[in-house]
Design a protein around this motif. Sequence first.
Motif, PDB file in Angstrom:
ATOM      1  N   LYS A 147       9.065 -14.977  13.016  1.00  0.00           N
ATOM      2  CA  LYS A 147       8.497 -14.774  14.343  1.00  0.00           C
ATOM      3  C   LYS A 147       9.250 -13.714  15.136  1.00  0.00           C
ATOM      4  N   ASN A 148       8.496 -13.019  15.979  1.00  0.00           N
ATOM      5  CA  ASN A 148       9.073 -12.174  17.011  1.00  0.00           C
ATOM      6  C   ASN A 148      10.146 -11.220  16.498  1.00  0.00           C
ATOM      7  N   VAL A 149       9.751 -10.447  15.512  1.00  0.00           N
ATOM      8  CA  VAL A 149      10.664  -9.441  14.998  1.00  0.00           C
ATOM      9  C   VAL A 149      10.398  -8.194  15.843  1.00  0.00           C
ATOM     10  N   ASN A 150      11.344  -7.889  16.719  1.00  0.00           N
ATOM     11  CA  ASN A 150      10.972  -7.020  17.830  1.00  0.00           C
ATOM     12  C   ASN A 150      11.599  -5.634  17.845  1.00  0.00           C
ATOM     13  N   SER A 151      11.888  -5.104  16.655  1.00  0.00           N
ATOM     14  CA  SER A 151      12.166  -3.679  16.587  1.00  0.00           C
ATOM     15  C   SER A 151      11.683  -3.226  15.213  1.00  0.00           C
ATOM     16  N   THR A 159       7.929 -21.515   9.894  1.00  0.00           N
ATOM     17  CA  THR A 159       8.252 -20.325  10.671  1.00  0.00           C
ATOM     18  C   THR A 159       9.758 -20.103  10.547  1.00  0.00           C
ATOM     19  N   ARG A 160      10.145 -18.839  10.578  1.00  0.00           N
ATOM     20  CA  ARG A 160      11.559 -18.479  10.505  1.00  0.00           C
ATOM     21  C   ARG A 160      11.909 -17.670  11.740  1.00  0.00           C
ATOM     22  N   HIS A 161      13.143 -17.792  12.170  1.00  0.00           N
ATOM     23  CA  HIS A 161      13.603 -16.993  13.312  1.00  0.00           C
ATOM     24  C   HIS A 161      14.516 -15.878  12.823  1.00  0.00           C
ATOM     25  N   TRP A 162      14.275 -14.683  13.298  1.00  0.00           N
ATOM     26  CA  TRP A 162      15.062 -13.524  12.888  1.00  0.00           C
ATOM     27  C   TRP A 162      16.284 -13.379  13.779  1.00  0.00           C
ATOM     28  N   HIS A 163      17.428 -13.130  13.159  1.00  0.00           N
ATOM     29  CA  HIS A 163      18.663 -12.932  13.920  1.00  0.00           C
ATOM     30  C   HIS A 163      19.195 -11.541  13.626  1.00  0.00           C
ATOM     31  N   GLU A 164      19.173 -10.719  14.637  1.00  0.00           N
ATOM     32  CA  GLU A 164      19.564  -9.319  14.455  1.00  0.00           C
ATOM     33  C   GLU A 164      21.051  -9.223  14.092  1.00  0.00           C
ATOM     34  N   ASP A 165      21.861 -10.106  14.691  1.00  0.00           N
ATOM     35  CA  ASP A 165      23.313 -10.006  14.474  1.00  0.00           C
ATOM     36  C   ASP A 165      23.690 -10.244  13.020  1.00  0.00           C
ATOM     37  N   THR A 167      16.595 -17.955  10.099  1.00  0.00           N
ATOM     38  CA  THR A 167      16.865 -19.380   9.957  1.00  0.00           C
ATOM     39  C   THR A 167      15.564 -20.141  10.123  1.00  0.00           C
ATOM     40  N   SER A 168      15.576 -21.345   9.613  1.00  0.00           N
ATOM     41  CA  SER A 168      14.366 -22.153   9.609  1.00  0.00           C
ATOM     42  C   SER A 168      13.948 -22.520  11.022  1.00  0.00           C
ATOM     43  N   GLY A 169      12.669 -22.349  11.316  1.00  0.00           N
ATOM     44  CA  GLY A 169      12.115 -22.825  12.586  1.00  0.00           C
ATOM     45  C   GLY A 169      11.431 -24.136  12.312  1.00  0.00           C
ATOM     46  N   ARG A 170      10.233 -24.296  12.867  1.00  0.00           N
ATOM     47  CA  ARG A 170       9.584 -25.578  12.593  1.00  0.00           C
ATOM     48  C   ARG A 170       8.677 -25.428  11.379  1.00  0.00           C
ATOM     49  N   ALA A 171       8.488 -26.559  10.708  1.00  0.00           N
ATOM     50  CA  ALA A 171       7.568 -26.575   9.578  1.00  0.00           C
ATOM     51  C   ALA A 171       6.178 -26.302  10.111  1.00  0.00           C
ATOM     52  N   LYS A 172       5.440 -25.484   9.401  1.00  0.00           N
ATOM     53  CA  LYS A 172       4.118 -25.124   9.879  1.00  0.00           C
ATOM     54  C   LYS A 172       3.148 -25.404   8.748  1.00  0.00           C
TER      55      LYS A 172
END
Lengths: 533, 501
Positions: B238-242, B271-277, B282-287
């Motif tokens: 989600k929300n990969v913003n560059s 869903t997975r969350h993107w970490h730029e650092d 990492t795992s988000g919620r099961a979808k």
Amino acid sequence: MTELNSTDSAALIRLSAAELARKLAAGEVTSVEITQAYLDRITAVDGGPRGVNAFLHVNTEEALAVAAEVDAIRAAGGTAAAELHELAGVPIAVKDLIVTVGQPTTAGSKILEGWHSPYDATVVKRLRDAKMPILGKTNLDEFAMGSSTEHSAYGPTRNPWDLERIPGGSGGGSAAAVAAFEAPLALGTDTGGSIRQPGAVTGTVGVKPTYGSVSRYGAIAMASSLDQIGPVSRTVLDSALLHQVIGGHDPHDSTSLPDALEDLVAAARLGNVDGMKIGIIKELHGEGYQAGVENRFNESLELLKQAGAEIVEVSCPNFKYALGAYYLIMPSEASSNLAKFDGVRYGLRVLPEQGPLTIERVMGATRAAGFGDEVKRRIILGTYALSAGYYDAYYGSAQKVRTLIQRDFEAAFARADVLISPTAPTTAFKLGEKLNDPLAMYLNDVATIPANMAGVPGLSLPGGLADEDGLPVGIQLLAPARQDARLYRVGAVLEQLLEAQWGGPLLDRAPSLTDSLPAVAAAGAPSNHGGSH
Amino acid sequence: MIDATLSFEEAMEKYDPVLGFEVHVELNTKTKMFSSAPNVFGDEPNTNVNEVDLGMPGVLPVVNRTAIESSIKIGLALNCKIAETCRFARKNYFYPDTPKNFQTSQYDEPIAYDGHLDIELSDGTVFRVEIERAHMEEDAGKLTHMGGAAGRIQGADYSLVDYNRSGVPLVEIVTKPIQGAGSRAPELAKAYVAAVREIVKNLGVSDAKMERGNVRCDANVSLRPHGRERFGIRSETKNVNSLRAVEHAVRYEIQRHAAVLDSGEPVIQETRHWHEDTRSTTSGRAKSDADDYRYFPEPDLVPIVASREWVEELRATLPEPPAERRKRLQADWGYSDLEFRDVVNAGVMDEIEETIAAGATATVARKWWMGEIVGRAKNADVDPGQLGVKAETIVELNKMVEAGKINNKMAAEVLDGVLTGEGTPAEIVEKRGLAVVSDDGPLLEAIDAALAAQPGVADKIRGGKVQAIGAIVGGVMKATRGQADANRVRELILEKLGVQA
């Protein structure tokens, strides 16, 4: 300002809105006198353990201020006085489902207790533009869900004809206020009959306009595709006058019709039905309808025939599915419309007694405490009906039924200009009688629901009193969409013929509710209820 | 917990990636999708809201006509069909950033569908991405989680919600599954999102700033063994913003999926969350596809009717598509592929076009922008266009150089003066007393001196090594403090030594 004595005041509150408007224009009475007389009447009959309980909030100060403003404008004369609206200074009550700045709006629910809207509904703006003093907010079934006003979180409204009986619902407050002479006019909302059925059981007039004829902006939505705001009054002409104030296009409501309103007041004043075809809907009378209701209905048909109308019989075979389909579409939309009441932004917020304070748990606790049983019942029904895997079978099928009902109406209106039926199958039942039997309660709306499903307009007017219980019976007129004028034309003629039989308005026979204010015309009225035979 | 990954190369040896993108584009309409509240970024929280955006009791939505037009334009630019009629639906779910607890969105009746976008990759190949649909919806508010670690909801004490963004018009562009990209998948991901961003910016329908969330990408990745038809189980990051993050996230997910599949475990649909650092997810919620949003047609809105006339009117207003424009400009200007790519990457294509329009040749325009201005912009850490150099300034400077009034070195000095606001090029030349020494007398003296100082060089030139002339020219320029016309100096030296150039 002249002080009115109690007899003057008693006479004043019984006048129709049209008569009040004429007297105001003629300078025979002031708006403050009229408004004060209604406020006094509210004080006299509305409160206490045996009060009508039509009002949830009385707007004394603002109503009198608006009345005084109108009086001042009229006294000053000139252009401003000449430009006053015909109904300027004529007070009105507003169903508490419609949002108002400066007064609370509860929707009859605990979840909105104490909430003040930051904006006015479009219809309220139009009342303010016409300078009609708003007397207050009227009681209703919670979120307009019910047919008896017993589902209000603030106690039931009582029927002025018999305080042990229901005033109909959901708009029992508006109908009872008008019937008890606490207001000459009121606004209601009608999703499945909530204006017309209370009109029928309280001996008043109620109109559900064509869907889109009156803006819904600011009416707290129950079922968006069915809801419609409309007038409540004691005469057909008064409803036409009020419809003309509130109707017409509103850019805030995408479903509002772009067309200009027809001249509804002219239609109400036309005074003839000669050559009109009036269709009896075969499916909406007979079995399941109280005998006294049937009798009054047949009398009305006879009167219309005598006045030169042609009576034909039409069949609407799909109307038998209307109630079932309605109880899928209405709760489906309601389940979504009521999701916003979650304690986050406004209204009640309840924290769970134990456990973590997560947003889900706060929302849950708020909704559990804030909604009554009928509201919860419909939210659960609707949530289920919209669920994946059930949608086609329930919501989808119900929409198909809706199309079939529309076709029935089209076929019927090909044969008749106006359709006619009893408004409700029975007269007012006793408080508590159907409270624990939802299905019996839902059946009250069997004759009114088809109009909402098809978006066509409907009007209920008093048809007399049932022989067996002496309670009011309602006659429903239905017209094609955008032909609301026909309702006022036929309704006004029928009203005139009926009142000629009764020797005056039906409400003259209602109990006075106060010992000091005897029913005005009781002496001259015929002693048998409702008819000449 | 850190997920295991395979190297990208190993993952590619074993598996074939399938991609899918949902790109959300915030439209830059003056007002919101369904209300008259301003659509403005960055204001004080909860100031750009009215009763509709807050989901107050009794409110109704009214569709923003400009948003519909923008959506149709996006659909057309993506080669989509435009629905003759379409409806909004309600997507029901409880979340405090959604004031009505449903999102008004298009569900089974998108305004645009069945399109495609041709993406040019760095190896020159063109990859066609099929567009499934582009539909309209409203944005949600913005939650800020307070008191917890790193602004996450887990462990937060409370959350603040800003409804300014609530109701901002969005167009969600959904691709069909993208197959066959192979090891170019990460590059394609970046190039696709860049192309969508360029298109909406070019259309003028969005501010298209990824850092502000005007363009947001959810990237779906799944792997399947080579040769298998059936898709693997996907994750949605989600929300990969560059643009860089899009490339990295797709690459990371390919590597992570490959490791999961290698271990014999099933990939979890989530869903997975993107970490730029950490450049990881990492795992988000099961979808699951069984998420029940209880969609039904929005009863408060009437269907949107897009007449063919209206659509054609809008089509006629569309600007030239970015890819076609690039092709045309490169051909017109006669730049090599490399030169043109440098211009594009430096972000000065529009500026060069304007400079040429103002009267410069393509070569001159490129020389100025790429040779002078881009470097200055880099030093100032701004986009070249933001330096405020006008095309007319460049044309004027170049004319002075060509007329021999000033030389290139002076011109650069004048440009600096323009940038610091000293005045027009003519004013600066005047003020600073800059002028090429055009009288040959002093130049000949300086040339004699320079030749005398470097006799060996003079001999070389006489011997035919004309390129050695630079040392003499340099000496003359030094002696004249840069005020000589280098070309004239060169001519005079050759004349003097009797050498044909």
